[in-house]
Structures are given as C-alpha cells and as structure tokens.
Design a protein around this motif. Structure first.
Motif, PDB file in Angstrom:
ATOM      1  N   ASP A 119       0.835  -1.214   0.000  1.00 27.99           N
ATOM      2  CA  ASP A 119       0.000   0.000   0.000  1.00 27.99           C
ATOM      3  C   ASP A 119       0.869   1.264   0.000  1.00 27.99           C
ATOM      4  OD1 ASP A 119      -2.341  -1.470  -0.036  1.00 27.99           O
ATOM      5  OD2 ASP A 119      -2.554  -1.465   2.153  1.00 27.99           O
ATOM      6  N   LEU A 120       1.946   1.258   0.779  1.00 30.26           N
ATOM      7  CA  LEU A 120       2.858   2.407   0.790  1.00 30.26           C
ATOM      8  C   LEU A 120       3.535   2.577  -0.565  1.00 30.26           C
ATOM      9  CD1 LEU A 120       4.545   2.026   4.298  1.00 30.26           C
ATOM     10  CD2 LEU A 120       2.990   3.841   3.572  1.00 30.26           C
ATOM     11  N   ALA A 121       3.949   1.472  -1.156  1.00 30.65           N
ATOM     12  CA  ALA A 121       4.599   1.534  -2.468  1.00 30.65           C
ATOM     13  C   ALA A 121       3.623   2.046  -3.527  1.00 30.65           C
ATOM     14  CB  ALA A 121       5.135   0.161  -2.856  1.00 30.65           C
ATOM     15  N   ALA A 122       2.388   1.551  -3.496  1.00 32.63           N
ATOM     16  CA  ALA A 122       1.379   1.999  -4.467  1.00 32.63           C
ATOM     17  C   ALA A 122       1.070   3.479  -4.295  1.00 32.63           C
ATOM     18  CB  ALA A 122       0.107   1.169  -4.318  1.00 32.63           C
ATOM     19  N   ALA A 123       0.982   3.947  -3.060  1.00 24.58           N
ATOM     20  CA  ALA A 123       0.732   5.370  -2.801  1.00 24.58           C
ATOM     21  C   ALA A 123       1.894   6.220  -3.306  1.00 24.58           C
ATOM     22  CB  ALA A 123       0.503   5.601  -1.310  1.00 24.58           C
ATOM     23  N   ARG A 124       3.115   5.741  -3.135  1.00 23.26           N
ATOM     24  CA  ARG A 124       4.284   6.488  -3.614  1.00 23.26           C
ATOM     25  C   ARG A 124       4.277   6.567  -5.144  1.00 23.26           C
ATOM     26  NH1 ARG A 124       8.280   8.189  -0.961  1.00 23.26           N
ATOM     27  NH2 ARG A 124       8.038   6.704   0.743  1.00 23.26           N
ATOM     28  N   TYR A 140       8.382   2.094 -16.097  1.00 23.43           N
ATOM     29  CA  TYR A 140       9.249   1.195 -15.337  1.00 23.43           C
ATOM     30  C   TYR A 140       8.667   0.937 -13.949  1.00 23.43           C
ATOM     31  CZ  TYR A 140      12.930  -1.079 -12.868  1.00 23.43           C
ATOM     32  OH  TYR A 140      13.616  -2.007 -12.131  1.00 23.43           O
ATOM     33  N   LEU A 141       8.134   1.959 -13.310  1.00 23.13           N
ATOM     34  CA  LEU A 141       7.544   1.775 -11.978  1.00 23.13           C
ATOM     35  C   LEU A 141       6.390   0.786 -12.036  1.00 23.13           C
ATOM     36  CD1 LEU A 141       7.525   5.431 -10.602  1.00 23.13           C
ATOM     37  CD2 LEU A 141       9.174   3.601 -10.140  1.00 23.13           C
ATOM     38  N   ILE A 142       5.573   0.875 -13.067  1.00 25.09           N
ATOM     39  CA  ILE A 142       4.453  -0.054 -13.226  1.00 25.09           C
ATOM     40  C   ILE A 142       4.980  -1.456 -13.513  1.00 25.09           C
ATOM     41  CG2 ILE A 142       2.472  -0.626 -14.688  1.00 25.09           C
ATOM     42  CD1 ILE A 142       2.073   2.473 -14.933  1.00 25.09           C
ATOM     43  N   TYR A 143       6.004  -1.549 -14.356  1.00 25.00           N
ATOM     44  CA  TYR A 143       6.619  -2.837 -14.682  1.00 25.00           C
ATOM     45  C   TYR A 143       7.214  -3.488 -13.430  1.00 25.00           C
ATOM     46  CZ  TYR A 143      10.556  -5.827 -16.046  1.00 25.00           C
ATOM     47  OH  TYR A 143      11.457  -6.835 -16.131  1.00 25.00           O
TER      48      TYR A 143
END
Length: 144
Positions: A119-124, A140-143
């Motif tokens: 959740d923290l990573a997705a929010a970032r 790249y972040l999505i990948y």
C-alpha cells in the motif's frame, strides 16, 4: 571548411554516455530494453571495475542493467546526456545520476526503500505519477 567538417565529425551528437563503477568484480553487464525502443541485447565489459558505454537513443529509452547474479537496475538513456552509475557489491544501493529521468528515479528509489507494505509503495507510485504524469519513469515503476 575541411577543418570545421573534421571537427564536427568527431562530436558525439545525440549520444547517451554511461560511465560506471562496479564494486564487486563483475566483468560484464547485460543491457536489455524495457520496450521496443531498444530491441536488442548488448553487453558491457568492465575493466578494473570501470566501464563506459554509449548508445544513440531516438527518444528517452528505458534500459535494464542485468548483473550476472540476477540483480537488475534501470537506467534511462536520453540524447546528449552523460550519466554515471555505481553498482554495489551484493546488497548495496545502486546510484545513478545524470539526466532528468535518472535523477527522478534515483530520488524515488531512495525514498521507497522505507516502504514496508504494498500500500505504501502503491501510494508512492500514485504520487509520483500525479506530480509528473508524462515521465518516462512511470512505465518502469508499473513494470517493477
């Protein structure tokens, strides 16, 4: 006229130049692209822990540096940019500087090391995309 022609031929117009330091004795690094902007595989050979690699991108191109031990890290190739990467021994932190995309990814990467949940990573990632929706770092972040 001949002198100016000779001088212009020596320039490396539109080149992306990557200088690197490898701290663990790696002798080669595999370079692959994230998409069809780099549809080949290349090998960077390191000599005494150092290397220089050049590539002429058409546009910002996401490259993945793959080490023999399986670790990988992105580098964003941009025209007329000289970038620097430090590849750590085993568990250290990669450091890439040079060019807007590399600098913004490096800031994101360092800040995300403290994210303890998905959740923290997705929010970032959402925050990054909101601040810079057209960044070449987003795919790249999505990948990843």
């Amino acid at each position: 006229m001949l002198l100016s022609l000779t001088a212009s031929c020596g320039k490396q117009k539109d080149m992306f130049i990557l200088h690197g330091t490898v701290q663990d004795g790696t002798d080669s690094i595999l370079v692959v692209g994230l998409d069809n902007r780099f549809e080949k595989t290349d090998t960077i050979f390191c000599h005494n822990g150092q290397f220089t690699w050049k590539f002429r991108p058409d546009t910002v191109t996401t490259l993945i540096m793959v080490l023999p031990d399986g670790r990988h890290h992105p580098v964003f190739a941009e025209k007329d940019v000289e970038a620097f990467i430090t590849i750590p021994a085993d568990t250290g932190l990669f450091n890439v500087t040079g060019g807007y995309c590399n600098d913004s990814y490096q800031s994101f990467y360092l800040a995300s090391l403290n994210d303890s949940t998905i959740d923290l990573a997705a929010a970032r990632i959402d925050s990054f995309i909101t601040k810079d929706p057209f960044s070449e770092v987003t795919p790249y972040l999505i990948y990843d």
